[in-house]
Design an enzyme around this catalytic site. Structure first.
Site, PDB file in Angstrom:
ATOM      1  N   CYS A 198       0.868  -1.182   0.000  1.00  0.00           N
ATOM      2  CA  CYS A 198       0.000   0.000   0.000  1.00  0.00           C
ATOM      3  C   CYS A 198       0.907   1.234   0.000  1.00  0.00           C
ATOM      4  O   CYS A 198       2.091   1.136  -0.348  1.00  0.00           O
ATOM      5  CB  CYS A 198      -0.962  -0.020   1.188  1.00  0.00           C
ATOM      6  SG  CYS A 198      -0.164  -0.003   2.812  1.00  0.00           S
ATOM      7  N   ARG A 248      -3.187  -0.704   5.481  1.00  0.00           N
ATOM      8  CA  ARG A 248      -3.780  -1.773   4.680  1.00  0.00           C
ATOM      9  C   ARG A 248      -2.863  -2.978   4.454  1.00  0.00           C
ATOM     10  O   ARG A 248      -3.286  -4.120   4.662  1.00  0.00           O
ATOM     11  CB  ARG A 248      -4.236  -1.201   3.318  1.00  0.00           C
ATOM     12  CG  ARG A 248      -5.381  -0.221   3.458  1.00  0.00           C
ATOM     13  CD  ARG A 248      -5.577   0.584   2.186  1.00  0.00           C
ATOM     14  NE  ARG A 248      -4.442   1.476   1.938  1.00  0.00           N
ATOM     15  CZ  ARG A 248      -4.281   2.210   0.858  1.00  0.00           C
ATOM     16  NH1 ARG A 248      -5.195   2.140  -0.116  1.00  0.00           N
ATOM     17  NH2 ARG A 248      -3.251   3.014   0.730  1.00  0.00           N
ATOM     18  N   ASP A 305      -8.139   3.668   1.484  1.00  0.00           N
ATOM     19  CA  ASP A 305      -7.171   4.128   2.473  1.00  0.00           C
ATOM     20  C   ASP A 305      -7.919   4.635   3.720  1.00  0.00           C
ATOM     21  O   ASP A 305      -8.701   5.584   3.627  1.00  0.00           O
ATOM     22  CB  ASP A 305      -6.380   5.268   1.809  1.00  0.00           C
ATOM     23  CG  ASP A 305      -5.327   5.837   2.712  1.00  0.00           C
ATOM     24  OD1 ASP A 305      -5.281   5.480   3.903  1.00  0.00           O
ATOM     25  OD2 ASP A 305      -4.540   6.666   2.217  1.00  0.00           O
TER      26      ASP A 305
END
Ligand code: 4NP
Length: 162
Positions: free
Chosen positions: A14, A20, A129
């Site tokens: 990420c 994440r 996000d």
């Protein structure tokens, strides 16, 4: 990815490697172990903004509430990851294109996937996000990653039959 007994090496990526992708690493590892799929997992960020840090507190708290312990330390994606991993899986389109930009051959490009490619039930086009949002966003990341991890396990079973 030739022998079914060999570990498939998977890197989750990420932006910051604190929300994440460390969650993807822990969640997928747990689900793959349960399915007895041999894997080696790691995670990285397309940025080095949080290099050396543990996963975000809020992400760790949400993950812990669902039974996942996030232990990875943030690091940036590096060229040699293309040699050391069989699959490099991006959380969103920006990550995907940033990873592809680092690839230096068709073979390396073919290692790059999006996590959304593996959704079974969910219909999102990326893993959003959660960094600037509230607790709900962190919980949604976990929901999406659990679903995609099930799909990724199914993909590995299909491509690496025992
Ligand atoms: P991640 O989340 O890419 O899922 O780790 C973020 C972490 C940090 C920032 C943005 C997204 N940041 O802007 O510092």
């Amino acid at each position: 990815m030739s022998n079914s007994k060999e570990k498939t090496r998977i890197l989750f990526v990420c932006l910051g490697n604190i929300c994440r992708s460390p969650s993807a690493e822990a969640i997928f590892k747990a689900i793959a172990e349960k399915a007895k799929i041999p894997v080696k997992v790691d995670s990285a960020g397309t940025s080095a903004w949080h290099e050396g840090e543990m996963a975000d507190n809020r992400m760790r708290r949400s993950a812990a509430a669902r039974g996942y312990k996030l232990t990875s330390i943030s690091r940036a994606l590096r060229r040699k990851d293309f040699d050391e991993f069989d699959m490099i899986i991006a959380m969103d389109d920006k990550n995907y294109h940033d990873i592809k930009d680092l690839a230096q051959s068709a073979e390396e490009e073919e290692k790059v996937f999006r996590m959304r490619d593996f959704f079974v039930h969910k219909q999102y086009d990326h893993i959003p996000d959660p960094y600037y949002g509230g607790e709900q966003g962190f919980n949604m990341v976990i929901d999406l990653l659990e679903d995609a991890s099930e799909g990724l396990v199914a993909y590995l079973k299909k491509t690496k039959p025992s």
